[in-house]
Every structure is written in C-alpha cells, then in structure tokens.
Design a protein around this motif. Sequence first.
Motif, PDB file in Angstrom:
ATOM      1  N   GLU A  77     -13.523   8.126   5.950  1.00  0.00           N
ATOM      2  CA  GLU A  77     -13.825   6.863   5.290  1.00  0.00           C
ATOM      3  C   GLU A  77     -14.025   7.060   3.795  1.00  0.00           C
ATOM      4  O   GLU A  77     -13.645   6.207   2.979  1.00  0.00           O
ATOM      5  N   TRP A  96      -6.762   1.690   4.895  1.00  0.00           N
ATOM      6  CA  TRP A  96      -7.086   0.780   5.996  1.00  0.00           C
ATOM      7  C   TRP A  96      -8.293  -0.068   5.607  1.00  0.00           C
ATOM      8  O   TRP A  96      -9.118   0.327   4.798  1.00  0.00           O
ATOM      9  N   GLN A  97      -8.351  -1.258   6.181  1.00  0.00           N
ATOM     10  CA  GLN A  97      -9.400  -2.225   5.863  1.00  0.00           C
ATOM     11  C   GLN A  97      -9.952  -2.789   7.166  1.00  0.00           C
ATOM     12  O   GLN A  97      -9.212  -3.000   8.129  1.00  0.00           O
ATOM     13  N   TYR A  98     -11.263  -3.036   7.182  1.00  0.00           N
ATOM     14  CA  TYR A  98     -11.916  -3.627   8.343  1.00  0.00           C
ATOM     15  C   TYR A  98     -12.150  -5.119   8.108  1.00  0.00           C
ATOM     16  O   TYR A  98     -12.439  -5.542   6.983  1.00  0.00           O
ATOM     17  N   ASN A 225      -6.997  -2.462  19.300  1.00  0.00           N
ATOM     18  CA  ASN A 225      -7.411  -3.028  18.024  1.00  0.00           C
ATOM     19  C   ASN A 225      -6.717  -4.360  17.747  1.00  0.00           C
ATOM     20  O   ASN A 225      -7.312  -5.283  17.182  1.00  0.00           O
ATOM     21  N   TRP A 232      -9.113  -3.530  12.309  1.00  0.00           N
ATOM     22  CA  TRP A 232      -8.677  -2.940  11.054  1.00  0.00           C
ATOM     23  C   TRP A 232      -7.186  -3.221  10.856  1.00  0.00           C
ATOM     24  O   TRP A 232      -6.430  -3.396  11.800  1.00  0.00           O
TER      25      TRP A 232
END
Length: 284
Positions: A77, A96-98, A225, A232
């Motif tokens: 992260e 990557w993005q949450y 996911n 994400w």
Amino acid sequence: MRWHGWLGLGIIAAAEALLVGGHPLVGRWFTPIVWTGYVLLADALVARATGRSYLTTDRAELVLVAVASIGCWWLFEWYDAPRFWRGGADRIGLWWQYHGLEPDPWLRRVGYDWSFATIFPALFLTAALLRPRFGRARVKPWRPSPALLRASMALGAVFVVLPLLVVSAWLVPLVWTGFILLLEPLNYRRGRPSWLGALARGDASLVLALLAAGAVCGVLWEFWNYWALTKWTYTVPYLGDVKVFEMPVLGYLGFPPFALECYAMYHWLLGALGWGAPARSAML
C-alpha cells in the motif's frame, strides 16, 4: 472434511446469497467475509489431503502467516501511495484505488487488516492443495551460481527502491518482482524454505504450485471484488481499458509471481526473527 471446512463453505454460500440479495452490510464487508470462508474451506481440504493444516496442527503458524500478510500488504500500500496515511474513505492510489469504504477510520482499519490477513493464508493453502498435482514434476537439479545470486539480489534491490524514488504508473511490475529477486536468493543461501532450494533438489512442484495458486487466487480476488460494494479498481497505462472484471487483462500476469514474492517475503521474515527452520513451514 473437517467441520471448519463446512463452516467456510457455508460462509461463502451465505455471503454470496446475501450479496445477491442486496444486503448492504455484507456488500460492504464482502471481501474479508468471503475470503475468511475460503481460508477455512481450503484449510480443511489441506488437512484432509495431508493431515496437517493451520487450524488443525499448526495454529501458531497461522498467526504468523496472518500477521506477516498484514504487514507485507501494508508495504505494498505504501508503494501504491505514500500519501495513503492521509487518505479518507475514498483514497487515490497510483495503481489501485478503493471505493465505498467505511467512513469511520477505526472500522476502515479493521476492514483493511482483516482483508489483508487472508492474503498469505489463502495463497499458501491453495498452493499446498495444488502441490500434490505437481508431485511428479521433476527436473534436472539446478543450483544457481553465487554470481547469479548476487546479480539477482542487486537487480531486486533496484526494483524495490526505484518505484519509491520515481513515481510512475509504469513501474508496477517492479513491485511484484523486486522482492522475489532480492529475498529468494537470501532464503536459498541460508537454508530457509525456498523454491530455489526445491529446484536444486530437482523438485519443481513447489514453484509450480505457487504459480498456480497465484493464478487461482488472483481470479477469485477479481471475481469476488467485482460484485462487492466496497471494492478496488485499477489505473494502469497499458491496455487499461481491456478488462476482465475490474482487472486490466495484462494485470493477471502479475498474480503468479506475486505468490512467489509472498512466499519469499514470509520466509525471509521468519528467518529475520529467528524462526526460519524448515520445520516451521507447515504447509509448504
């Protein structure tokens, strides 16, 4: 099958049903819930196949694997966004993005750590389950030369450091390979569990099982996911719009080496803590 395997299967089935039914709480916490079910199921299957597993014979190692999994993924992260520590419920990462995270920071942290704790156990249990399928994968014993090991570690050090110095979305492959090149030779030289050591004995089953486990878990990560409410997404510069679920298609190539990397990082950590004897590794 052991009782906890049936429990894990029930958790997966119930989570899927509640997600499809639109249950908001399960939708937000779907990833840690469903992967907990997967770990329980995989552990029971490994116990049935081998007589050993984290929950039946090696519970102390399960704690080590989970803690290592959390710590190592927080490291990734940091690579994704050093500004992560100032992130809110929807942070912007480099690769990557949450989205849809819990607004409360304490609940958000629980969600992160719970999810991260399942990564290493899922990979290692899947590899342990698949390894007997590769039991006859014998190769000519191969022992890398000291010069090759030094070159690998030097290149790995460059791969590990460069993405921290140069902020570029193009450098994500270095993150998924750098620790393999750096740490696997160290494990091999010091007699820790190592797929290089297995190849030196003519046994290719370990490396093949880890690669296969990375592919299997990678597909499941992206499949589960895709349907979750808290999820994400990715930003990559190469074929980023050609996706299977949320993952750009070329990203799936990163999951097999990721499994090798997790294995190398885990056993390097055990060695650094003085717990690196081969007997410590219950699964692989």
